[in-house]
Design a protein around this motif. Structure first.
Motif, PDB file in Angstrom:
ATOM      1  N   ILE A   1      -1.722  11.178  -0.574  1.00 12.59           N
ATOM      2  CA  ILE A   1      -2.106  11.540  -1.935  1.00 12.59           C
ATOM      3  C   ILE A   1      -2.794  12.899  -1.938  1.00 12.59           C
ATOM      4  O   ILE A   1      -2.667  13.670  -2.895  1.00 12.59           O
ATOM      5  N   THR A   2      -3.501  13.207  -0.868  1.00  8.15           N
ATOM      6  CA  THR A   2      -4.159  14.511  -0.768  1.00  8.15           C
ATOM      7  C   THR A   2      -3.150  15.648  -0.777  1.00  8.15           C
ATOM      8  O   THR A   2      -3.346  16.675  -1.446  1.00  8.15           O
ATOM      9  N   ALA A   3      -2.037  15.480  -0.044  1.00  4.95           N
ATOM     10  CA  ALA A   3      -1.001  16.524  -0.016  1.00  4.95           C
ATOM     11  C   ALA A   3      -0.374  16.711  -1.386  1.00  4.95           C
ATOM     12  O   ALA A   3      -0.125  17.846  -1.822  1.00  4.95           O
ATOM     13  N   LEU A   4      -0.116  15.613  -2.095  1.00  3.30           N
ATOM     14  CA  LEU A   4       0.431  15.733  -3.444  1.00  3.30           C
ATOM     15  C   LEU A   4      -0.585  16.344  -4.396  1.00  3.30           C
ATOM     16  O   LEU A   4      -0.216  17.105  -5.308  1.00  3.30           O
ATOM     17  N   MET A   5      -1.866  16.075  -4.191  1.00  2.24           N
ATOM     18  CA  MET A   5      -2.908  16.669  -5.033  1.00  2.24           C
ATOM     19  C   MET A   5      -2.977  18.177  -4.816  1.00  2.24           C
ATOM     20  O   MET A   5      -3.162  18.940  -5.770  1.00  2.24           O
ATOM     21  N   CYS A   6      -2.801  18.647  -3.584  1.00  2.00           N
ATOM     22  CA  CYS A   6      -2.748  20.088  -3.322  1.00  2.00           C
ATOM     23  C   CYS A   6      -1.550  20.722  -4.018  1.00  2.00           C
ATOM     24  O   CYS A   6      -1.633  21.844  -4.539  1.00  2.00           O
ATOM     25  N   HIS A   7      -0.447  20.001  -4.028  1.00  2.09           N
ATOM     26  CA  HIS A   7       0.753  20.496  -4.699  1.00  2.09           C
ATOM     27  C   HIS A   7       0.531  20.584  -6.210  1.00  2.09           C
ATOM     28  O   HIS A   7       0.996  21.534  -6.858  1.00  2.09           O
TER      29      HIS A   7
ATOM     30  N   LEU B   1      -2.434   8.721 -10.200  1.00  2.00           N
ATOM     31  CA  LEU B   1      -2.285   9.162  -8.816  1.00  2.00           C
ATOM     32  C   LEU B   1      -3.571   8.974  -8.027  1.00  2.00           C
ATOM     33  O   LEU B   1      -3.542   8.539  -6.865  1.00  2.00           O
ATOM     34  N   THR B   2      -4.710   9.279  -8.626  1.00  2.00           N
ATOM     35  CA  THR B   2      -5.993   9.219  -7.927  1.00  2.00           C
ATOM     36  C   THR B   2      -6.746   7.915  -8.155  1.00  2.00           C
ATOM     37  O   THR B   2      -7.902   7.810  -7.758  1.00  2.00           O
TER      38      THR B   2
ATOM     39  N   ARG C   1       0.852  -1.179   0.000  1.00  2.00           N
ATOM     40  CA  ARG C   1       0.000   0.000   0.000  1.00  2.00           C
ATOM     41  C   ARG C   1       0.892   1.234   0.000  1.00  2.00           C
ATOM     42  O   ARG C   1       1.940   1.245   0.647  1.00  2.00           O
ATOM     43  N   LEU C   2       0.484   2.261  -0.720  1.00  2.00           N
ATOM     44  CA  LEU C   2       1.316   3.454  -0.846  1.00  2.00           C
ATOM     45  C   LEU C   2       1.401   4.176   0.488  1.00  2.00           C
ATOM     46  O   LEU C   2       0.382   4.562   1.069  1.00  2.00           O
ATOM     47  N   SER C   3       2.618   4.360   0.978  1.00  2.00           N
ATOM     48  CA  SER C   3       2.840   5.099   2.232  1.00  2.00           C
ATOM     49  C   SER C   3       3.259   6.536   1.968  1.00  2.00           C
ATOM     50  O   SER C   3       2.981   7.434   2.761  1.00  2.00           O
ATOM     51  N   ARG C   4       3.923   6.778   0.833  1.00  2.00           N
ATOM     52  CA  ARG C   4       4.332   8.122   0.444  1.00  2.00           C
ATOM     53  C   ARG C   4       4.105   8.304  -1.048  1.00  2.00           C
ATOM     54  O   ARG C   4       4.153   7.346  -1.810  1.00  2.00           O
ATOM     55  N   ALA C   5       3.844   9.532  -1.439  1.00  2.00           N
ATOM     56  CA  ALA C   5       3.623   9.870  -2.844  1.00  2.00           C
ATOM     57  C   ALA C   5       4.714  10.835  -3.291  1.00  2.00           C
ATOM     58  O   ALA C   5       5.114  11.726  -2.533  1.00  2.00           O
ATOM     59  N   LYS C   6       5.165  10.685  -4.529  1.00  2.00           N
ATOM     60  CA  LYS C   6       6.290  11.461  -5.038  1.00  2.00           C
ATOM     61  C   LYS C   6       5.880  12.235  -6.274  1.00  2.00           C
ATOM     62  O   LYS C   6       5.233  11.697  -7.181  1.00  2.00           O
ATOM     63  N   CYS C   7       6.261  13.503  -6.314  1.00  2.00           N
ATOM     64  CA  CYS C   7       5.995  14.324  -7.491  1.00  2.00           C
ATOM     65  C   CYS C   7       7.027  13.994  -8.560  1.00  2.00           C
ATOM     66  O   CYS C   7       8.232  14.061  -8.291  1.00  2.00           O
ATOM     67  N   PRO C   8       6.610  13.650  -9.759  1.00  2.00           N
ATOM     68  CA  PRO C   8       7.586  13.267 -10.790  1.00  2.00           C
ATOM     69  C   PRO C   8       8.357  14.448 -11.361  1.00  2.00           C
ATOM     70  O   PRO C   8       9.361  14.240 -12.049  1.00  2.00           O
ATOM     71  N   TYR C   9       7.938  15.674 -11.090  1.00  2.00           N
ATOM     72  CA  TYR C   9       8.605  16.847 -11.666  1.00  2.00           C
ATOM     73  C   TYR C   9       9.678  17.408 -10.727  1.00  2.00           C
ATOM     74  O   TYR C   9      10.835  17.545 -11.104  1.00  2.00           O
TER      75      TYR C   9
END
Length: 475
Positions: free
Chosen positions: A366-372, A395-396, A350-358
């Protein structure tokens, strides 16, 4: 004392309903510029009925106002500054409904927060995370390489145990060619069909059809005799088929006898029920069930690897040689029973952390990365990439889609004539358009609508929802 009236001065305010007047024109201009109820352009000395008309006037007169925002009228020196101001200060209102409970949200990050942290009464947080992991797994399989090869090896033993043959028989596919060396070494000649030496002699050639399209056509001797043969008439008392006399007169082809003596099917079979018409509606669920029955589960729309899904099928990862279950992911771990495999997939994959590819920045949810990602004014330009829609879908888990569109207030962008002071001539001018990201709610490719249960006896929860055999329901 009676009220005294102030005399009207030389410069009266030009706005309707305003009784102010001044001794000097400079005072009048200052009054119109600073009064909140007056929409006045000091550069052009023009009055406007509304603030929207004033802002639009500034946007279409770049020779006097530069790059002005047509929404608020703020002026900029460059198009990039205007676009950045519009994206940050004038965001387009959006409405994103949850496909589970129907609650609407004004921003995509709020919808993802609603799903990820289990605030939805229909889609649980674990179910949402299962869709997200499924999207990542499918993306790796589509990329090919070692991940796809190893996954197919793990499920190949289960697929080989399925008998997909519906009909018997032996099929010969690789037949030896004539020029093959083994075929030349065989001395036996090929089997040829037996042909009779007697040939049927035709008395005359086949006649050509007449131009009139007449039904009375001459035939050869053989075809005339066969045409007058009665296959349905029996000789009385003998049960032997007889042939009609060729010289007997035949009925005109235009008046041939109709089938069933000219009676309709309703007269012949009054008790018969009419044949029902075929169903016109196409059912995707029925096709998916048939494909799954004939060819097994489809990894694209079936989560048979997920223990929390209804399609969970651990037998597909069972290895009969070592009598253990392989993990469907690339960790290469194997387990004796399905309970250990289930706990391993639910906890370790299960995903514990999400990473921005850019910008390669990590986020705890995932919510924090979605805000970003949804912030158009940040230094990271991930939302301006060409494949941002594919990344957002993965991502979603397929619950969000995005498309770049022109803002509604910039669609009607007519061209006007503006005086160019450097060229000293009139030229055409079209104000710059500003785009925005339109987010929409979507359904994952492996989406299955949860089945609701009518009631629950005993227990319950404070949220008003409960789970019964992976089926979500509400009080």
């Amino acid at each position: 004392m009676p009220a005294t009236l102030e005399p009207i001065k030389a410069f009266k305010c030009t706005f309707a309903g305003c009784a102010a007047s001044f001794d000097m024109e400079k005072q009048l201009i200052s009054h119109k510029k600073n009064d909140d109820e007056h929409d006045y352009c000091s550069n052009c000395d023009l009055d406007f009925e509304s603030y929207e008309d004033l802002a639009r006037h500034k946007a279409f007169t770049p020779d006097k106002h530069g790059k002005a925002c047509r929404i608020c009228g703020e002026e900029f020196k460059s198009e990039s500054g205007l676009k950045r101001h519009t994206e940050l200060s004038h965001k387009v209102k959006q409405k994103l409904p949850c496909i589970g409970c129907g609650e609407a949200f004004p921003a995509p990050a709020l919808l993802i927060e609603h799903l990820e942290f289990g605030h939805c009464d229909v889609i649980s947080g674990q179910a949402f995370m299962g869709h997200v992991v499924h999207g990542h797994l499918v993306a790796k399989l589509l990329a090919g390489g070692e991940a796809h090869t190893r996954f197919m090896q793990k499920i190949s033993q289960y697929d080989a145990s399925l008998d997909q043959e519906e009909e018997g028989g032996v099929g010969i596919e690789n037949v030896l060619e004539d020029d093959h060396e083994d075929a030349k070494a065989v001395n036996h000649p090929a089997i040829q069909p037996e042909c009779s030496k007697d040939e049927v002699a035709h008395a005359e050639s086949w006649p050509a059809l007449s131009a009139q399209g007449s039904t009375a056509i001459r035939s050869s001797t053989v075809t005339s005799a066969m045409g007058r043969m009665s296959l349905g008439s029996l000789d009385a008392g003998s049960g032997i088929h007889t042939m009609q006399n060729p010289t007997a007169p035949t009925q005109n082809s235009r008046h041939q006898a109709k089938a069933w003596g000219g009676r309709s099917a309703k007269e012949l079979f009054p008790q018969a029920k009419p044949t029902p018409a075929p169903e016109k509606e196409f059912s995707i669920e029925a096709v998916d069930e048939k494909m799954e029955h004939d060819h097994g589960g489809n990894i694209f729309n079936t989560r048979f690897w997920d223990p929390l899904a209804k399609e969970w099928d651990p037998k597909r990862f069972y290895n009969g040689m070592i009598e253990k279950y392989f993990c469907p992911f690339m960790c290469e771990q194997c387990f004796v029973d399905t309970a250990e495999l289930r706990d391993h997939i639910v906890v370790d994959h299960r995903l514990s952390r999400a990473k921005c590819p850019y910008c390669l920045k990590y986020f705890d949810s995932i919510t924090a990365l979605m805000c970003h990602c949804q912030s158009r004014g940040s230094k990271c330009q991930v939302n301006k990439a060409d494949d941002f829609g594919k990344f957002l879908n993965r991502l979603t888990g397929g619950f969000l889609s995005v498309q770049e569109k022109i803002r509604p207030d910039f669609i009607q962008n007519e061209t006007v004539m503006v005086y160019n002071s450097e060229a000293r001539e009139m030229e055409k001018y079209t104000p710059p358009t500003v785009k925005y990201l339109e987010y929409t709610s979507s359904k994952p490719m492996d989406w299955r609508k949860p089945t609701k249960v009518a009631a629950q006896i005993g227990g319950g929860s404070t949220s008003g929802s409960f789970n019964y055999k992976n089926q979500q329901a509400r009080w």
